[in-house]
Design a protein around this motif. Structure first.
Motif, mmCIF file in Angstrom:
data_model
loop_
_atom_site.group_PDB
_atom_site.id
_atom_site.type_symbol
_atom_site.label_atom_id
_atom_site.label_comp_id
_atom_site.label_asym_id
_atom_site.label_seq_id
_atom_site.Cartn_x
_atom_site.Cartn_y
_atom_site.Cartn_z
ATOM 1 N N UNK A 93 -23.437 -9.465 -7.841
ATOM 2 C CA UNK A 93 -24.472 -8.716 -8.550
ATOM 3 C C UNK A 93 -25.301 -9.728 -9.779
ATOM 4 N N UNK A 94 -24.206 -10.539 -10.479
ATOM 5 C CA UNK A 94 -24.857 -11.502 -11.105
ATOM 6 C C UNK A 94 -25.482 -12.526 -10.471
ATOM 7 N N UNK A 95 -24.915 -13.116 -9.340
ATOM 8 C CA UNK A 95 -25.490 -14.174 -8.486
ATOM 9 C C UNK A 95 -26.877 -13.975 -7.965
ATOM 10 N N UNK A 96 -26.926 -12.707 -7.264
ATOM 11 C CA UNK A 96 -27.989 -12.390 -6.689
ATOM 12 C C UNK A 96 -29.213 -12.190 -7.864
ATOM 13 N N UNK A 97 -28.907 -11.697 -8.955
ATOM 14 C CA UNK A 97 -29.924 -11.233 -10.129
ATOM 15 C C UNK A 97 -30.467 -12.599 -10.578
ATOM 16 N N UNK A 98 -29.357 -13.441 -10.846
ATOM 17 C CA UNK A 98 -29.900 -14.780 -11.441
ATOM 18 C C UNK A 98 -30.665 -15.925 -10.431
ATOM 19 N N UNK A 99 -30.155 -15.657 -9.270
ATOM 20 C CA UNK A 99 -30.761 -16.422 -8.294
ATOM 21 C C UNK A 99 -32.070 -16.048 -8.105
ATOM 22 N N UNK A 100 -32.247 -14.778 -7.826
ATOM 23 C CA UNK A 100 -33.762 -14.084 -7.723
ATOM 24 C C UNK A 100 -34.461 -14.727 -8.621
ATOM 25 N N UNK A 101 -33.999 -14.636 -10.091
ATOM 26 C CA UNK A 101 -34.905 -14.936 -11.296
ATOM 27 C C UNK A 101 -35.038 -16.505 -11.110
ATOM 28 N N UNK A 102 -34.245 -17.344 -11.039
ATOM 29 C CA UNK A 102 -34.557 -18.604 -10.888
ATOM 30 C C UNK A 102 -35.403 -18.995 -9.985
ATOM 31 N N UNK A 103 -35.381 -18.391 -8.817
ATOM 32 C CA UNK A 103 -36.359 -18.756 -7.626
ATOM 33 C C UNK A 103 -37.881 -18.435 -8.218
ATOM 34 N N UNK A 104 -37.725 -17.131 -8.583
ATOM 35 C CA UNK A 104 -39.091 -16.449 -9.200
ATOM 36 C C UNK A 104 -39.959 -17.303 -10.174
ATOM 37 N N UNK A 105 -38.762 -17.915 -11.168
ATOM 38 C CA UNK A 105 -39.324 -18.853 -12.163
ATOM 39 C C UNK A 105 -40.030 -20.042 -11.542
ATOM 40 N N UNK A 106 -39.556 -20.458 -10.621
ATOM 41 C CA UNK A 106 -40.208 -21.727 -9.903
ATOM 42 C C UNK A 106 -41.252 -21.213 -8.824
ATOM 43 N N UNK A 107 -41.514 -20.068 -8.519
ATOM 44 C CA UNK A 107 -42.392 -19.698 -7.658
ATOM 45 C C UNK A 107 -42.117 -19.864 -6.239
ATOM 46 N N UNK A 108 -40.860 -19.776 -6.036
ATOM 47 C CA UNK A 108 -40.259 -19.703 -4.854
ATOM 48 C C UNK A 108 -39.569 -18.724 -4.397
#
Length: 223
Positions: A93-108
Motif C-alpha cells: 500500500x505504501x509503495x503503490x501510493x507513494x509511487x503513484x504520487x511521485x509519477x503524478x508529480x512528474x506528469x508521468x
C-alpha cells in the motif's frame, strides 16, 4: 437632466444614484447604500476555502509503545485548513501510493505493467527495465530494514495476478475515505490492457515530496 453621482463601495459593485431634492428618494438611496455595505461586510467576514487539496509525502514519528517511537512513511492530506496524516499497514500500500504520487508529480504514469516483469531477471544487478530499476530504488529507500529483498518481494507481488497490488490500491482508498480525505486524493486505475496505469486527480503542483525522495521523481517516463 438629473445629475448622477457615481461611486464605488469597498467590497461591493459600483453604484450610481440619482440626486434629487425629494427626501423619499434620498432616504431610499441611503438605505440601498447601507444594504450594499452590509452585504460587502458579511462577505469579508465569511471565510471561503478556495484552495485545492494537496498532499505531502513525508516520514514521521509514530508511537509503537509507551516510550518508543518509530519513523514511518505516510502521506499528509491538507484540506480545509486541516492536516491529516495517513499511515499504511502494508508495504504494498505504501509503495503503490507513494509511487503513484511521485509519477503524478512528474506528469508521468505508474503503469501496472511495472509489477509484471519476468521475475527471473529482477534479481540481476543490470535490470533491462528502467521502470523496475526505479521501483527497486524506491523500495530500498522506503524499506531499508525490510526482511525481504526487492527481488523476493517483487515475486510475491505477482502471485494471483498481482492480487496484493490490487488490494493495496483498495487499502489506500479505504484509509483516505475513513480520514474523510478529498476524492482528489484517491488512487484510480485507468486505461486498458498493458496500458493501465495508476493515477490521482491531484495537480502536480499540489504534491509535496520529502527531500529524501526528490531524486526519485521519475522525470523520464518509463514504458
Amino acid at each position: 437632466m438629473k445629475n448622477l453621482s457615481i461611486f464605488s463601495i469597498k467590497g461591493s459593485v459600483e453604484c450610481s444614484i440619482a440626486l434629487t431634492p425629494c427626501k423619499v428618494t434620498r432616504s431610499l438611496a441611503k438605505k440601498e447604500r447601507r444594504e450594499v455595505e452590509s452585504e460587502g461586510f458579511k462577505k469579508l467576514q465569511t471565510p471561503v476555502w478556495t484552495a485545492e487539496p494537496y498532499v505531502r509525502i513525508e516520514k514521521q514519528n509514530i508511537r509503537r509503545h509507551r516510550y518508543h517511537y518509530n519513523r514511518a512513511w505516510c502521506i499528509v492530506i491538507c484540506a480545509g485548513g486541516e492536516e491529516t496524516p495517513i499511515y499504511f499497514g502494508s508495504r504494498a500500500a505504501i509503495l503503490v501510493c507513494v509511487a503513484t504520487l511521485l509519477c503524478q508529480k512528474a506528469g508521468n504514469r505508474l503503469y501496472r505493467s511495472v509489477f509484471k516483469r519476468p521475475t527471473g531477471r529482477v534479481a540481476d544487478e543490470q535490470l533491462p527495465w528502467h521502470d523496475v530499476v526505479w521501483l527497486r530504488r524506491l523500495y530500498d529507500v522506503l524499506f531499508p530494514d525490510a526482511d525481504d529483498r526487492f527481488s523476493t518481494w517483487y515475486g510475491k507481488m505477482q502471485q494471483n495476478s498481482c492480487h496484493e497490488i490490487s488490494q493495496a490500491k483498495s487499502v489506500c482508498n479505504r484509509l483516505i475515505s475513513e480520514a474523510q480525505g478529498p476524492e482528489e486524493c484517491g488512487i484510480m486505475l485507468e486505461g486498458n490492457g498493458n496500458q493501465r496505469y495508476y493515477c490521482t486527480n491531484l495537480l502536480p503542483e499540489n504534491i509535496e515530496v520529502s527531500s529524501e525522495l526528490q531524486d526519485l521523481i521519475p522525470f523520464v517516463e518509463a514504458a
